[in-house]
Design a protein around this motif. Structure first.
Motif, PDB file in Angstrom:
ATOM      1  N   GLU A  50       0.820  -1.222   0.000  1.00 46.48           N
ATOM      2  CA  GLU A  50       0.000   0.000   0.000  1.00 46.48           C
ATOM      3  C   GLU A  50       0.854   1.273   0.000  1.00 46.48           C
ATOM      4  OE1 GLU A  50       0.050  -1.671   4.260  1.00 46.48           O
ATOM      5  OE2 GLU A  50      -0.245  -2.478   2.261  1.00 46.48           O
ATOM      6  N   ASP A  51       2.148   1.156   0.318  1.00 46.66           N
ATOM      7  CA  ASP A  51       3.042   2.331   0.302  1.00 46.66           C
ATOM      8  C   ASP A  51       3.599   2.619  -1.086  1.00 46.66           C
ATOM      9  OD1 ASP A  51       2.669   2.410   3.036  1.00 46.66           O
ATOM     10  OD2 ASP A  51       4.543   1.353   3.482  1.00 46.66           O
ATOM     11  N   GLN A  52       3.453   1.661  -1.994  1.00 46.32           N
ATOM     12  CA  GLN A  52       4.099   1.760  -3.299  1.00 46.32           C
ATOM     13  C   GLN A  52       3.627   2.954  -4.130  1.00 46.32           C
ATOM     14  OE1 GLN A  52       4.888  -1.952  -5.349  1.00 46.32           O
ATOM     15  NE2 GLN A  52       4.235  -1.015  -7.270  1.00 46.32           N
ATOM     16  N   MET A  53       2.332   3.148  -4.261  1.00 44.52           N
ATOM     17  CA  MET A  53       1.831   4.227  -5.125  1.00 44.52           C
ATOM     18  C   MET A  53       2.237   5.597  -4.601  1.00 44.52           C
ATOM     19  SD  MET A  53       0.724   3.163  -7.875  1.00 44.52           S
ATOM     20  CE  MET A  53       0.310   4.733  -8.560  1.00 44.52           C
ATOM     21  N   ASP A  54       2.167   5.780  -3.295  1.00 51.15           N
ATOM     22  CA  ASP A  54       2.552   7.051  -2.694  1.00 51.15           C
ATOM     23  C   ASP A  54       4.021   7.359  -2.994  1.00 51.15           C
ATOM     24  OD1 ASP A  54       2.180   9.365  -1.034  1.00 51.15           O
ATOM     25  OD2 ASP A  54       3.253   8.307   0.553  1.00 51.15           O
ATOM     26  N   MET A  55       4.873   6.361  -2.807  1.00 47.55           N
ATOM     27  CA  MET A  55       6.301   6.542  -3.061  1.00 47.55           C
ATOM     28  C   MET A  55       6.557   6.832  -4.538  1.00 47.55           C
ATOM     29  SD  MET A  55       9.388   6.792  -2.166  1.00 47.55           S
ATOM     30  CE  MET A  55       9.426   6.283  -0.466  1.00 47.55           C
ATOM     31  N   LEU A  56       5.902   6.106  -5.426  1.00 41.69           N
ATOM     32  CA  LEU A  56       6.095   6.332  -6.862  1.00 41.69           C
ATOM     33  C   LEU A  56       5.658   7.740  -7.258  1.00 41.69           C
ATOM     34  CD1 LEU A  56       5.057   2.871  -8.343  1.00 41.69           C
ATOM     35  CD2 LEU A  56       7.362   3.838  -8.208  1.00 41.69           C
ATOM     36  N   GLN A  57       4.566   8.211  -6.687  1.00 37.46           N
ATOM     37  CA  GLN A  57       4.104   9.573  -6.994  1.00 37.46           C
ATOM     38  C   GLN A  57       5.123  10.613  -6.530  1.00 37.46           C
ATOM     39  OE1 GLN A  57       0.234   9.266  -5.158  1.00 37.46           O
ATOM     40  NE2 GLN A  57      -0.782   8.979  -7.132  1.00 37.46           N
ATOM     41  N   LYS A  58       5.677  10.430  -5.324  1.00 39.10           N
ATOM     42  CA  LYS A  58       6.692  11.365  -4.823  1.00 39.10           C
ATOM     43  C   LYS A  58       7.925  11.343  -5.725  1.00 39.10           C
ATOM     44  CE  LYS A  58       6.498   9.900  -0.416  1.00 39.10           C
ATOM     45  NZ  LYS A  58       6.811   9.780   1.014  1.00 39.10           N
ATOM     46  N   LEU A  59       8.317  10.138  -6.141  1.00 36.93           N
ATOM     47  CA  LEU A  59       9.486  10.004  -6.993  1.00 36.93           C
ATOM     48  C   LEU A  59       9.280  10.663  -8.353  1.00 36.93           C
ATOM     49  CD1 LEU A  59      10.831   6.449  -6.267  1.00 36.93           C
ATOM     50  CD2 LEU A  59      12.159   8.547  -6.339  1.00 36.93           C
ATOM     51  N   ILE A  60       8.102  10.494  -8.922  1.00 35.90           N
ATOM     52  CA  ILE A  60       7.840  11.090 -10.232  1.00 35.90           C
ATOM     53  C   ILE A  60       7.897  12.613 -10.136  1.00 35.90           C
ATOM     54  CG2 ILE A  60       6.046  11.386 -12.000  1.00 35.90           C
ATOM     55  CD1 ILE A  60       5.649   8.297 -11.733  1.00 35.90           C
ATOM     56  N   THR A  61       7.423  13.173  -9.042  1.00 38.12           N
ATOM     57  CA  THR A  61       7.531  14.620  -8.831  1.00 38.12           C
ATOM     58  C   THR A  61       9.001  15.043  -8.835  1.00 38.12           C
ATOM     59  OG1 THR A  61       5.485  14.650  -7.563  1.00 38.12           O
ATOM     60  CG2 THR A  61       6.956  16.524  -7.265  1.00 38.12           C
ATOM     61  N   VAL A  62       9.841  14.310  -8.111  1.00 37.17           N
ATOM     62  CA  VAL A  62      11.278  14.605  -8.076  1.00 37.17           C
ATOM     63  C   VAL A  62      11.879  14.479  -9.480  1.00 37.17           C
ATOM     64  CG1 VAL A  62      13.531  13.752  -7.261  1.00 37.17           C
ATOM     65  CG2 VAL A  62      11.611  13.948  -5.664  1.00 37.17           C
ATOM     66  N   CYS A  63      11.515  13.408 -10.168  1.00 32.08           N
ATOM     67  CA  CYS A  63      12.118  13.101 -11.467  1.00 32.08           C
ATOM     68  C   CYS A  63      11.713  14.085 -12.563  1.00 32.08           C
ATOM     69  CB  CYS A  63      11.767  11.681 -11.880  1.00 32.08           C
ATOM     70  SG  CYS A  63      12.482  10.438 -10.774  1.00 32.08           S
ATOM     71  N   GLN A  64      10.631  14.806 -12.363  1.00 31.79           N
ATOM     72  CA  GLN A  64      10.200  15.769 -13.367  1.00 31.79           C
ATOM     73  C   GLN A  64      10.965  17.089 -13.263  1.00 31.79           C
ATOM     74  OE1 GLN A  64       5.979  15.570 -12.558  1.00 31.79           O
ATOM     75  NE2 GLN A  64       5.641  14.290 -14.357  1.00 31.79           N
ATOM     76  N   ASN A  65      11.787  17.242 -12.232  1.00 35.85           N
ATOM     77  CA  ASN A  65      12.563  18.462 -12.050  1.00 35.85           C
ATOM     78  C   ASN A  65      13.997  18.203 -12.520  1.00 35.85           C
ATOM     79  OD1 ASN A  65      14.127  20.616 -11.086  1.00 35.85           O
ATOM     80  ND2 ASN A  65      12.765  20.934  -9.348  1.00 35.85           N
ATOM     81  N   GLN A  66      14.296  18.609 -13.759  1.00 29.40           N
ATOM     82  CA  GLN A  66      15.616  18.360 -14.330  1.00 29.40           C
ATOM     83  C   GLN A  66      16.727  19.072 -13.550  1.00 29.40           C
ATOM     84  OE1 GLN A  66      16.780  16.392 -17.210  1.00 29.40           O
ATOM     85  NE2 GLN A  66      14.882  15.378 -16.608  1.00 29.40           N
ATOM     86  N   ASP A  67      16.420  20.236 -12.971  1.00 26.97           N
ATOM     87  CA  ASP A  67      17.446  20.936 -12.179  1.00 26.97           C
ATOM     88  C   ASP A  67      17.850  20.096 -10.971  1.00 26.97           C
ATOM     89  OD1 ASP A  67      17.499  23.089 -13.914  1.00 26.97           O
ATOM     90  OD2 ASP A  67      16.005  24.225 -12.784  1.00 26.97           O
ATOM     91  N   THR A  68      16.869  19.494 -10.314  1.00 22.90           N
ATOM     92  CA  THR A  68      17.160  18.611  -9.178  1.00 22.90           C
ATOM     93  C   THR A  68      17.999  17.419  -9.648  1.00 22.90           C
ATOM     94  OG1 THR A  68      15.174  19.248  -7.975  1.00 22.90           O
ATOM     95  CG2 THR A  68      16.126  17.123  -7.400  1.00 22.90           C
ATOM     96  N   LEU A  69      17.621  16.831 -10.769  1.00 26.59           N
ATOM     97  CA  LEU A  69      18.361  15.675 -11.298  1.00 26.59           C
ATOM     98  C   LEU A  69      19.800  16.061 -11.640  1.00 26.59           C
ATOM     99  CD1 LEU A  69      15.653  13.929 -13.516  1.00 26.59           C
ATOM    100  CD2 LEU A  69      16.294  13.426 -11.145  1.00 26.59           C
TER     101      LEU A  69
END
Length: 155
Positions: A115-134
């Motif tokens: 049940e934690d998987q979707m929440d974590m994936l959503q947080k990760l996708i938010t991070v991954c969409q920021n190229q400056d952060t990457l």
């Protein structure tokens, strides 16, 4: 593979690594999680098998990422391993049969409760969409790496 940070209290680690293909990179990262005690002996093989069936490459911009994970039965404790590659490795794209992307950053998840998987994936996708952060992660900016990993594990 070289460990650049490990925070047992917050359940994350980060490594720099190189490999010729996705299997080499995934195996190294799974081994890092295994050495820290977060995952069971079955985890590395389970990660490889799942990646074959459900690829995790995400072409999110100039820097592509992958978010490999597998079933909770292979996990001792929830954790995230960040992998920074010295040169990109080709991964199959999530949900796009036959498509590939050259991945430079991986977030390998050991998820203890499904049940934690979707929440974590959503947080990760938010991070991954920021190229400056990457880009800051690629430059091994330790403050940024610790900030991102702490945000991911603490919500």
């Amino acid at each position: 593979m070289k460990k650049i940070t490990s925070n047992k209290e917050k359940h994350y680690l980060a490594v720099t690594l190189s490999g010729e293909n996705d299997k080499e990179v995934l195996t190294q990262m799974a081994s890092a999680l295994q050495e820290e005690g977060y995952v069971k002996d079955s985890f590395p093989e389970a990660i490889l098998k799942r990646e074959e069936v459900y690829p995790t490459g995400l072409p999110v911009g100039e820097i592509s990422v992958a978010i490999p994970h597998t079933d909770p039965e292979h996990v001792n404790d929830a954790a995230i391993c960040l992998g920074i590659l010295d040169k990109p490795v080709t991964f199959n794209v999530m949900g796009m049969e036959g498509e590939t992307t050259d991945v430079s950053i991986l977030f390998m998840l050991s998820i203890k409760h499904k049940e934690d998987q979707m929440d974590m994936l959503q947080k990760l996708i938010t991070v991954c969409q920021n190229q400056d952060t990457l880009k800051e992660i690629m430059a091994q900016d330790m403050d940024k790496i610790n900030e991102v990993m702490t945000t991911l594990v603490e919500g």
